[in-house]
Design a protein around this motif. Sequence first.
Motif, short mmCIF file in Angstrom:
data_model
loop_
_atom_site.label_atom_id
_atom_site.label_comp_id
_atom_site.label_asym_id
_atom_site.label_seq_id
_atom_site.Cartn_x
_atom_site.Cartn_y
_atom_site.Cartn_z
N SER A 18 -4.23 2.96 -6.33
CA SER A 18 -4.47 3.05 -7.78
C SER A 18 -5.26 4.29 -8.14
CB SER A 18 -5.23 1.79 -8.25
OG SER A 18 -4.45 0.64 -8.08
N TYR A 19 -6.32 4.59 -7.38
CA TYR A 19 -7.15 5.76 -7.70
C TYR A 19 -6.41 7.06 -7.39
CZ TYR A 19 -11.04 2.59 -8.38
OH TYR A 19 -11.87 1.59 -8.85
N LEU A 20 -5.65 7.08 -6.28
CA LEU A 20 -4.82 8.26 -5.99
C LEU A 20 -3.78 8.44 -7.07
CD1 LEU A 20 -3.93 10.48 -3.97
CD2 LEU A 20 -2.53 8.74 -2.85
N ASN A 21 -3.19 7.33 -7.48
CA ASN A 21 -2.19 7.31 -8.54
C ASN A 21 -2.77 7.85 -9.85
OD1 ASN A 21 -0.31 6.57 -10.45
ND2 ASN A 21 -0.04 4.49 -9.69
N MET A 22 -4.01 7.44 -10.16
CA MET A 22 -4.65 7.85 -11.40
C MET A 22 -4.76 9.36 -11.51
SD MET A 22 -8.37 6.58 -12.81
CE MET A 22 -7.92 4.89 -12.40
N VAL A 23 -5.18 10.00 -10.42
CA VAL A 23 -5.35 11.45 -10.42
C VAL A 23 -3.99 12.15 -10.39
CG1 VAL A 23 -6.31 13.42 -9.17
CG2 VAL A 23 -7.60 11.28 -9.32
N ALA A 24 -3.14 11.76 -9.44
CA ALA A 24 -1.87 12.45 -9.25
C ALA A 24 -0.97 12.33 -10.48
CB ALA A 24 -1.15 11.88 -8.02
N LEU A 25 -0.89 11.15 -11.09
CA LEU A 25 -0.02 10.96 -12.24
C LEU A 25 -0.49 11.74 -13.46
CD1 LEU A 25 1.02 7.19 -12.19
CD2 LEU A 25 2.53 9.17 -12.08
N ASN A 26 -1.81 11.75 -13.69
CA ASN A 26 -2.33 12.48 -14.85
C ASN A 26 -2.03 13.97 -14.76
OD1 ASN A 26 -3.33 10.13 -15.94
ND2 ASN A 26 -5.40 10.43 -15.17
N TYR A 158 3.76 16.27 -4.99
CA TYR A 158 3.77 15.02 -5.74
C TYR A 158 4.66 13.96 -5.10
CZ TYR A 158 1.32 17.49 -9.45
OH TYR A 158 0.39 18.19 -10.17
N THR A 159 5.76 14.40 -4.49
CA THR A 159 6.66 13.42 -3.87
C THR A 159 5.94 12.61 -2.80
OG1 THR A 159 8.59 14.83 -4.26
CG2 THR A 159 8.79 13.14 -2.55
N THR A 160 5.18 13.30 -1.96
CA THR A 160 4.42 12.61 -0.92
C THR A 160 3.33 11.73 -1.53
OG1 THR A 160 4.80 14.42 0.64
CG2 THR A 160 2.96 12.94 1.11
N ALA A 161 2.67 12.24 -2.56
CA ALA A 161 1.60 11.46 -3.20
C ALA A 161 2.15 10.16 -3.79
CB ALA A 161 0.93 12.29 -4.29
N PHE A 162 3.28 10.25 -4.49
CA PHE A 162 3.85 9.04 -5.09
C PHE A 162 4.40 8.09 -4.03
CE2 PHE A 162 4.79 11.80 -9.04
CZ PHE A 162 3.48 11.64 -9.45
#
Length: 425
Positions: A18-26, A158-162
Amino acid sequence: MGHFRLLVVGNAISAYGSYLNMVALNVFVYQVTGSALAAGLFMAVRLITSVLSGFVSGRLVSRRDRKRLMVCADLAQAVALVLLLLAPDGARVPLLFALAVGTGACSTLSQVALRSSVPEIVGAGLRTRANGLLVTGRSLAMIAGFASAGVVVARFGYTTAFALDAATFAISATILFLLPIRTRAASEDQDGGAADAAGPGRWASLALLRAAPLLAVMVAVRAADGLGSSSHNVALPVYSSALDPSHPAAFVSQFWATWAIGNIVAQQVCSRRTGKTGRSPGERAFAIGSCVMSAAFIVVFSGLPAVPAAIAALVAGMADGFTEIAYVSRLQAAPDDQRGRLFGLSASAENAGFGLGMIVSAALLERYSPLHVVGAFQGLAIVLCAVLLVVLSQRRARSPHARPARESGGPAPGREVSAAEGGTS
């Protein structure tokens, strides 16, 4: 507690996502759209969804299987991220806003379901210790998520992050699915669902608080804490840049690392105290802890040298962790059929306070210093805590014989107290 420790691991993995998602998505929204307005709208949609879904989550958690809800919430977020990876470029912008709605709703639902389930998973007597473990896991996940987000996006894209985000939610869902845990009171399992003790309809949650004004004040304090939390989150980068313009992230990193250590210390202290005394921290401890937390956050922005500022951040982290444990444990003292609605309403109040604070504090920082802004927001929380302490003192004066039970955070063995009575269990 063995099964619950595995649940904590799964929850921490999900929280990391969730926290990784929060930064990467924004950041991804801004890069895809090239618009700061679109990035702001994305965050707003996500936050507004979290606020509104609190009421819906409370009703779902009160009526449906909580374990299944948590598994579905994690899987839904994993599937949404996979769809984002597979979507063509032209479809990504609308999908991103759909993802904002989905992640906001699912994260709130998962949180409400988990908090409501803890007493049934570990037993009412171990709920404080269990909440401490959850606080520790999420604190470590927050630090890891925020710290690694920039590295993952910069080095792997971003692909790896998601994909990593989706994997964390899938792992969490798998752990939950395989754990042989009961998330609802046995009598309600036999009845096929929880009874709506406060009455049907959208106003049932508010009816509970009207019947228990002490809980209403505690929820108001948590909403004010959300305001205060938003102010120091917004003010930290500004304050850190002013301290050291050449290394603007230095103070922010130091603050959050020290804050996380304080959270872990609070969990250890609460676990030891509860293990020795058998008592959970009560309303008075929650109010005092909230005052200490708000005061410590104000001190952090007062321009102290590095060591005293770090001590203040440590105290803030300890008080933050302690009040989280005390507050959640208190709401979990309500009967199982009321617990879901209470946590749903609480989630809406906390998210609303945080969202409103983000907007207002950002605007105020254009004209005022971080100390003034944080002091004003955290000062409001201190005032509400003082109100709560006054209410508690008046209740003590009227019912002196009830004092031992209320101070302990629990009633005498064999007696369960409803939220409407305003006591604890």
